[in-house]
Write an enzyme that holds these catalytic residues in place. Structure first.
Site, PDB file in Angstrom:
ATOM      1  N   GLU A  63       0.821  -1.361  -0.011  1.00 23.11           N
ATOM      2  CA  GLU A  63       0.067   0.173   0.043  1.00 23.11           C
ATOM      3  C   GLU A  63       0.886   1.305  -0.174  1.00 23.11           C
ATOM      4  O   GLU A  63       0.208   2.195   0.185  1.00 23.11           O
ATOM      5  CB  GLU A  63      -1.312   0.203   1.222  1.00 23.11           C
ATOM      6  CG  GLU A  63      -1.805  -1.148   1.303  1.00 23.11           C
ATOM      7  CD  GLU A  63      -3.018  -1.042   0.640  1.00 23.11           C
ATOM      8  OE1 GLU A  63      -3.058  -0.417  -0.491  1.00 23.11           O
ATOM      9  OE2 GLU A  63      -4.035  -1.828   0.691  1.00 23.11           O
ATOM     10  N   HIS A 103     -12.557  -2.400   0.973  1.00 22.56           N
ATOM     11  CA  HIS A 103     -11.395  -2.411   1.475  1.00 22.56           C
ATOM     12  C   HIS A 103     -11.180  -2.274   2.890  1.00 22.56           C
ATOM     13  O   HIS A 103     -11.348  -3.281   3.562  1.00 22.56           O
ATOM     14  CB  HIS A 103     -10.506  -1.570   0.763  1.00 22.56           C
ATOM     15  CG  HIS A 103      -8.995  -1.623   0.874  1.00 22.56           C
ATOM     16  ND1 HIS A 103      -8.048  -1.005  -0.240  1.00 22.56           N
ATOM     17  CD2 HIS A 103      -8.279  -2.131   1.793  1.00 22.56           C
ATOM     18  CE1 HIS A 103      -7.084  -1.398   0.278  1.00 22.56           C
ATOM     19  NE2 HIS A 103      -6.916  -2.026   1.313  1.00 22.56           N
ATOM     20  N   HIS A 145      -3.531   2.572   8.129  1.00 16.23           N
ATOM     21  CA  HIS A 145      -4.653   1.846   7.361  1.00 16.23           C
ATOM     22  C   HIS A 145      -4.630   0.392   8.080  1.00 16.23           C
ATOM     23  O   HIS A 145      -3.706  -0.172   8.539  1.00 16.23           O
ATOM     24  CB  HIS A 145      -3.965   1.542   5.938  1.00 16.23           C
ATOM     25  CG  HIS A 145      -4.953   0.621   5.212  1.00 16.23           C
ATOM     26  ND1 HIS A 145      -6.109   0.953   4.825  1.00 16.23           N
ATOM     27  CD2 HIS A 145      -4.500  -0.512   4.744  1.00 16.23           C
ATOM     28  CE1 HIS A 145      -6.475  -0.077   4.107  1.00 16.23           C
ATOM     29  NE2 HIS A 145      -5.660  -1.155   4.001  1.00 16.23           N
ATOM     30  N   TYR A 180      -8.515  18.241  20.957  1.00 16.72           N
ATOM     31  CA  TYR A 180      -9.056  17.031  21.731  1.00 16.72           C
ATOM     32  C   TYR A 180      -8.384  15.804  21.370  1.00 16.72           C
ATOM     33  O   TYR A 180      -7.671  15.789  20.032  1.00 16.72           O
ATOM     34  CB  TYR A 180     -10.662  16.712  21.198  1.00 16.72           C
ATOM     35  CG  TYR A 180     -11.342  15.809  21.869  1.00 16.72           C
ATOM     36  CD1 TYR A 180     -12.314  16.101  22.992  1.00 16.72           C
ATOM     37  CD2 TYR A 180     -11.364  14.428  21.222  1.00 16.72           C
ATOM     38  CE1 TYR A 180     -12.831  15.089  23.711  1.00 16.72           C
ATOM     39  CE2 TYR A 180     -12.061  13.265  22.260  1.00 16.72           C
ATOM     40  CZ  TYR A 180     -12.770  13.859  23.348  1.00 16.72           C
ATOM     41  OH  TYR A 180     -13.553  12.771  24.005  1.00 16.72           O
ATOM     42  N   TYR A 209     -21.593  12.830  18.122  1.00 13.19           N
ATOM     43  CA  TYR A 209     -20.545  13.982  18.005  1.00 13.19           C
ATOM     44  C   TYR A 209     -19.129  13.589  17.527  1.00 13.19           C
ATOM     45  O   TYR A 209     -18.200  14.484  17.086  1.00 13.19           O
ATOM     46  CB  TYR A 209     -20.861  14.905  19.030  1.00 13.19           C
ATOM     47  CG  TYR A 209     -20.009  14.333  20.460  1.00 13.19           C
ATOM     48  CD1 TYR A 209     -18.750  14.410  20.509  1.00 13.19           C
ATOM     49  CD2 TYR A 209     -21.011  13.676  21.222  1.00 13.19           C
ATOM     50  CE1 TYR A 209     -18.395  13.777  21.970  1.00 13.19           C
ATOM     51  CE2 TYR A 209     -20.556  12.917  22.445  1.00 13.19           C
ATOM     52  CZ  TYR A 209     -19.124  13.218  22.823  1.00 13.19           C
ATOM     53  OH  TYR A 209     -18.603  12.566  23.974  1.00 13.19           O
ATOM     54  N   HIS A 269      -7.990  -3.083   8.579  1.00 13.26           N
ATOM     55  CA  HIS A 269      -9.276  -3.681   8.036  1.00 13.26           C
ATOM     56  C   HIS A 269     -10.169  -3.853   9.269  1.00 13.26           C
ATOM     57  O   HIS A 269     -10.186  -5.043   9.522  1.00 13.26           O
ATOM     58  CB  HIS A 269      -8.940  -4.864   7.229  1.00 13.26           C
ATOM     59  CG  HIS A 269      -8.228  -4.783   5.910  1.00 13.26           C
ATOM     60  ND1 HIS A 269      -7.732  -5.675   5.119  1.00 13.26           N
ATOM     61  CD2 HIS A 269      -7.798  -3.537   5.258  1.00 13.26           C
ATOM     62  CE1 HIS A 269      -7.096  -5.552   4.134  1.00 13.26           C
ATOM     63  NE2 HIS A 269      -7.213  -3.793   4.314  1.00 13.26           N
TER      64      HIS A 269
END
Length: 224
Positions: free
Chosen positions: A81, A163, A100, A216, A121, A102
């Site tokens: 990737e 994906h 990344h 945050y 939120y 899954h």
């Protein structure tokens, strides 16, 4: 878009990338070696290697690739990737970490080709009023890179059709935090259809949360 300082290319940074991979699998956010993580450093990008079990990774196994152009043809092979990681680092210089994976609930929505609306939120942790869905393209392809760069221009996370999911972070810890939050949002959105339907927050309500979210999330160790 203000570029963020790159992470230092040290054994601590390299080990932190490995730790994030191990935590992904331990917390059931990923399976096997299907996830990958990268960090922008001076002179390039550090990324996990291709197909190496996470428990076998060492700091020296992390692969350095350029910010533009092809990786070196000799030495360890970077994650398959790597093209979209490279593309995301170029498109989002404000976010030095790309993660990344899954995650199961994210992947369910991804194969249904559904974005996540403002059902909670915490959607604001991803920079806007939804978590968008990137169009499908073959992994590692230029088309996927273009889809990701477009959809993530003003977001810190997205689903990827058929994906998985990708998040960005100011630090490795913050990227991991976003991945956990994204999987929780995906689960909440899917379960909300059981016996009812999610009530979506308005743009005005999300705009209020976005202001509150400016500081945050977890801080870098150097900030504490």
């Amino acid at each position: 878009m203000t570029p963020a300082n790159p992470l230092p290319d040290t054994r601590v940074t390299r080990q932190a990338l490995i730790d994030a991979c191990l935590r992904m699998n331990d917390r059931h956010l990923n399976q096997g070696t299907s996830g990958n993580i990268s960090a922008r450093i001076d002179g390039g990008i550090l990324i996990t290697p291709s197909g190496v079990p996470y428990e076998d990774l060492t700091p020296d196994a992390m692969v350095t690739i350029p910010l533009t152009g092809l990786p070196a043809s000799n030495g360890p092979k970077p994650s398959s990737e790597w093209p979209f990681h490279q593309g995301m680092h170029r498109a989002r210089p404000d976010m030095p970490v790309v993660l990344h994976a899954h995650p199961p609930y994210c992947s369910v929505l991804a194969v249904q080709r559904r974005a996540i609306p403002a059902c909670h939120y915490m959607i604001a942790a991803f920079g806007g009023n939804n978590v968008p869905l990137a169009d499908y393209a073959l992994f590692g392809s230029p088309e996927l890179c273009a889809n990701m760069a477009q959809i993530m221009a003003d977001r810190h996370g997205c689903l990827m059709a058929n994906h998985g999911a990708t998040v960005l972070g100011e630090t490795i810890d913050k990227a991991f935090w976003r991945l956990e939050e994204l999987e929780t949002l995906a689960r909440t959105y899917l379960f909300s259809s059981i016996g009812g339907e999610a009530v979506i927050l308005s743009d005005a309500e999300i705009a209020e949360v976005l202001v509150a979210f400016q500081d945050y999330g977890p801080r870098a160790a150097s900030d504490t």
